[in-house]
Scaffold this motif. Structure first.
Motif, PDB file in Angstrom:
ATOM      1  N   TRP A   1      -7.815 -19.350  29.971  1.00 15.02           N
ATOM      2  CA  TRP A   1      -7.365 -20.684  30.313  1.00 15.02           C
ATOM      3  C   TRP A   1      -6.445 -21.189  29.204  1.00 15.02           C
ATOM      4  O   TRP A   1      -6.664 -20.903  28.018  1.00 15.02           O
ATOM      5  N   ASP A   2      -5.430 -21.926  29.568  1.00  9.08           N
ATOM      6  CA  ASP A   2      -4.636 -22.622  28.562  1.00  9.08           C
ATOM      7  C   ASP A   2      -4.668 -24.122  28.851  1.00  9.08           C
ATOM      8  O   ASP A   2      -4.867 -24.544  29.986  1.00  9.08           O
ATOM      9  N   ILE A   3      -4.532 -24.892  27.784  1.00 15.71           N
ATOM     10  CA  ILE A   3      -4.649 -26.346  27.861  1.00 15.71           C
ATOM     11  C   ILE A   3      -3.444 -26.960  27.168  1.00 15.71           C
ATOM     12  O   ILE A   3      -3.071 -26.552  26.063  1.00 15.71           O
ATOM     13  N   LYS A   4      -2.825 -27.929  27.810  1.00 21.02           N
ATOM     14  CA  LYS A   4      -1.645 -28.579  27.235  1.00 21.02           C
ATOM     15  C   LYS A   4      -1.807 -30.092  27.286  1.00 21.02           C
ATOM     16  O   LYS A   4      -2.486 -30.634  28.164  1.00 21.02           O
ATOM     17  N   LEU A   5      -1.168 -30.735  26.313  1.00 19.90           N
ATOM     18  CA  LEU A   5      -1.124 -32.191  26.280  1.00 19.90           C
ATOM     19  C   LEU A   5       0.318 -32.579  26.013  1.00 19.90           C
ATOM     20  O   LEU A   5       0.902 -32.181  25.001  1.00 19.90           O
ATOM     21  N   ASP A   6       0.913 -33.325  26.924  1.00 17.55           N
ATOM     22  CA  ASP A   6       2.312 -33.761  26.808  1.00 17.55           C
ATOM     23  C   ASP A   6       2.325 -35.205  26.320  1.00 17.55           C
ATOM     24  O   ASP A   6       1.969 -36.122  27.077  1.00 17.55           O
ATOM     25  N   ILE A   7       2.744 -35.414  25.070  1.00 19.53           N
ATOM     26  CA  ILE A   7       2.600 -36.730  24.447  1.00 19.53           C
ATOM     27  C   ILE A   7       3.658 -36.922  23.373  1.00 19.53           C
ATOM     28  O   ILE A   7       4.191 -35.960  22.818  1.00 19.53           O
ATOM     29  N   GLY A   8       3.978 -38.162  23.099  1.00 16.34           N
ATOM     30  CA  GLY A   8       4.899 -38.519  22.022  1.00 16.34           C
ATOM     31  C   GLY A   8       4.662 -39.960  21.624  1.00 16.34           C
ATOM     32  O   GLY A   8       4.027 -40.726  22.355  1.00 16.34           O
ATOM     33  N   ALA A   9       5.160 -40.360  20.456  1.00 20.56           N
ATOM     34  CA  ALA A   9       4.954 -41.729  19.992  1.00 20.56           C
ATOM     35  C   ALA A   9       6.075 -42.120  19.035  1.00 20.56           C
ATOM     36  O   ALA A   9       6.663 -41.266  18.372  1.00 20.56           O
ATOM     37  N   ALA A  10       6.356 -43.424  18.974  1.00 19.53           N
ATOM     38  CA  ALA A  10       7.384 -43.952  18.074  1.00 19.53           C
ATOM     39  C   ALA A  10       7.198 -45.454  17.932  1.00 19.53           C
ATOM     40  O   ALA A  10       6.735 -46.121  18.869  1.00 19.53           O
ATOM     41  N   PRO A  11       7.550 -46.036  16.760  1.00 21.54           N
ATOM     42  CA  PRO A  11       7.491 -47.495  16.592  1.00 21.54           C
ATOM     43  C   PRO A  11       8.609 -48.172  17.356  1.00 21.54           C
ATOM     44  O   PRO A  11       9.722 -47.642  17.451  1.00 21.54           O
ATOM     45  N   MET A  12       8.333 -49.364  17.892  1.00 25.03           N
ATOM     46  CA  MET A  12       9.315 -50.057  18.719  1.00 25.03           C
ATOM     47  C   MET A  12       9.974 -51.248  18.022  1.00 25.03           C
ATOM     48  O   MET A  12      11.110 -51.584  18.324  1.00 25.03           O
ATOM     49  N   ASP A  13       9.271 -51.916  17.103  1.00 25.68           N
ATOM     50  CA  ASP A  13       9.818 -53.133  16.499  1.00 25.68           C
ATOM     51  C   ASP A  13       9.073 -53.413  15.202  1.00 25.68           C
ATOM     52  O   ASP A  13       7.848 -53.335  15.148  1.00 25.68           O
ATOM     53  N   TYR A  14       9.796 -53.742  14.150  1.00 27.41           N
ATOM     54  CA  TYR A  14       9.165 -54.015  12.858  1.00 27.41           C
ATOM     55  C   TYR A  14       8.514 -55.386  12.814  1.00 27.41           C
ATOM     56  O   TYR A  14       7.621 -55.647  11.998  1.00 27.41           O
ATOM     57  N   ARG A  15       8.934 -56.312  13.691  1.00 24.12           N
ATOM     58  CA  ARG A  15       8.451 -57.681  13.590  1.00 24.12           C
ATOM     59  C   ARG A  15       7.005 -57.856  14.029  1.00 24.12           C
ATOM     60  O   ARG A  15       6.384 -58.881  13.748  1.00 24.12           O
TER      61      ARG A  15
END
Length: 436
Positions: free
Chosen positions: A413-427
């Motif tokens: 079996w193989d397992i995958k997770l499709d994900i990403g993240a980033a900051p949107m605003d400093y305020r």
């Protein structure tokens, strides 16, 4: 009719369906298969199927079948795949079977033959569909159990989104200068102006595989086999907080102004105060002063994020006073002053990934070190860190099954997770190093 229904539901091919129909016809013609009018019988073929065997293996592993769904590793189970009371009832009959016995039953369902030799049974069962359902259901159940066993301290203050692909995404925010201006007699009103800024982000794919070798199955090492998907599910659940806190410690530059997320001069959201009454009040005031086009945004923080060493300081600062002075002229030792910070309703988030030991960045496998004195305020929502998932994955890991070939015997079996993240605003942020 029952076999036809199973064939449609489980997606049998013509050969498998033909074998099952032929076996059913032979069984129906055998003498003694019918019971007396007042009696009831349950044929082995009717009770031993992919659903009951999957339920039996769950029961044997100490899991409740009614909490899980039939899964062959070729897609996320649907509501119709949920195991039923009948499946659990039938599965009780087979819950004490060994791994080899289960393989034999799967091979019998697929081929109509009884295999005494365990190697032959395994070789016959692997290409069929039943073994994929029986083992796949249990692997997926263990995967989700591991996934749900891990807490995520980023839930509630991170923004979330589903994206259609792995291409770069843009978060475009409109900044409008629509403030009304004085208009003298005979004058012409100014035009409202609009400008935009954007941040970019994209998701990536992160995966792992494991196999159940033919020798492990024949040796009845089911417990060892089923521990692995649990561990992989737990690891997948840790991925998001590892990623989010890695970004906070990285302090990346925003696309909109090419300046670090936390920057004292340009963003006015980086200080040095220790976590205390004065420092926390100063940070809240700094966030309240944030502006856009010189207009006050009146941002109020909702989350105080601290490492383990600052947990009790943070809780004491944000807890409301429980006792009040009863008489104005009495010397009450239990008198407590009103805590103005508690009126802000700030929620304390404790995670030592931002502490001195840091966290391993899952994107690069490098350690990002934090500090036991640093603390963060966050508004949450759209002005926080956005976590994105591939659409259709239900924001969970996705499992797929395969058969071992080319010199290997067994299933995997193989397992995958499709994900990403980033900051949107400093305020929506404020950080203090806590250095004093």
């Amino acid at each position: 009719a029952e076999i036809v229904e199973r064939a449609i539901e489980e997606g049998w091919d013509v050969q498998r369906a033909a074998l099952a129909f032929a076996q059913a016809v032979r069984d129906s013609r055998q003498e003694g298969v019918t019971s007396a009018p007042a009696g009831h019988t349950r044929s082995h073929e009717a009770s031993c199927n992919a659903r009951s065997l999957a339920a039996s293996l769950l029961i044997g592993q100490g899991l409740d079948p009614l909490k899980y769904s039939l899964c062959n590793g070729r897609g996320t189970p649907s509501r119709a795949d949920a195991l039923t009371e009948q499946d659990a009832d039938l599965g009780d009959r087979f819950s004490s079977l060994s791994a080899v016995d289960i393989v034999r039953q799967c091979a019998r369902i697929d081929t109509g033959k009884n295999y005494l030799d365990p190697v032959e049974a395994m070789r016959a069962a692997v290409p069929g569909g039943t073994l994929s359902y029986v083992f796949g259901t249990n692997v997926y159940a263990r995967l989700i159990a591991g996934w749900e066993s891990v807490g995520d301290t980023t839930t509630g203050w991170c923004d979330e989104e589903d994206v259609p692909n792995f291409l770069q995404q843009e978060d475009i925010s409109i900044s409008a200068d629509a403030a009304l201006k004085a208009l003298p007699s005979g004058g012409t009103a100014e035009h409202a102006t609009i400008s935009d800024k954007h941040e970019t982000y994209k998701i990536g794919r992160y995966a792992k595989q494991f196999v159940a070798d033919e020798q492990d199955v024949i040796s009845d090492r089911l417990g060892a086999i089923m521990r692995m998907p649990y561990e992989m599910g737990a690891a997948a659940a840790k991925f998001r907080p590892d990623l989010v806190y890695s970004i906070m410690l990285e302090n990346p530059s925003l696309v909109a102004d090419s300046t670090a997320l936390f920057h004292s001069a340009s963003h006015s959201n980086l200080g040095t105060d220790v976590l205390g009454t004065n420092g926390l009040k100063a940070a809240i005031s700094a966030m309240g002063k944030q502006r856009e086009n010189n207009h006050v945004l009146n941002i109020r923080p909702k989350f105080l994020i601290v490492p383990a060493d600052l947990e009790w300081t943070a809780r004491a600062l944000t807890a409301s006073a429980a006792l009040a002075k009863m008489f104005a002229d009495s010397n009450d030792p239990w008198y407590s002053q009103l805590n103005l910070l508690a009126q802000e309703g700030i929620r304390v988030v404790i995670d030592d990934r931002i502490g001195a030991n840091g966290v391993v960045d899952p994107r690069t496998d490098t350690t990002r070190t934090g500090s036991d004195t640093a603390w963060y305020l966050a508004m949450g929502g759209s002005k926080s860190i956005r976590v994105a998932y591939l659409r259709g994955t239900n924001r969970r890991p996705v499992m797929r099954s395969f058969n071992l070939t080319e010199g290997q015997w067994g299933i995997g079996w193989d397992i995958k997770l499709d994900i990403g993240a980033a900051p949107m605003d400093y305020r929506g942020w404020y950080k203090s190093t806590g250095a004093g």
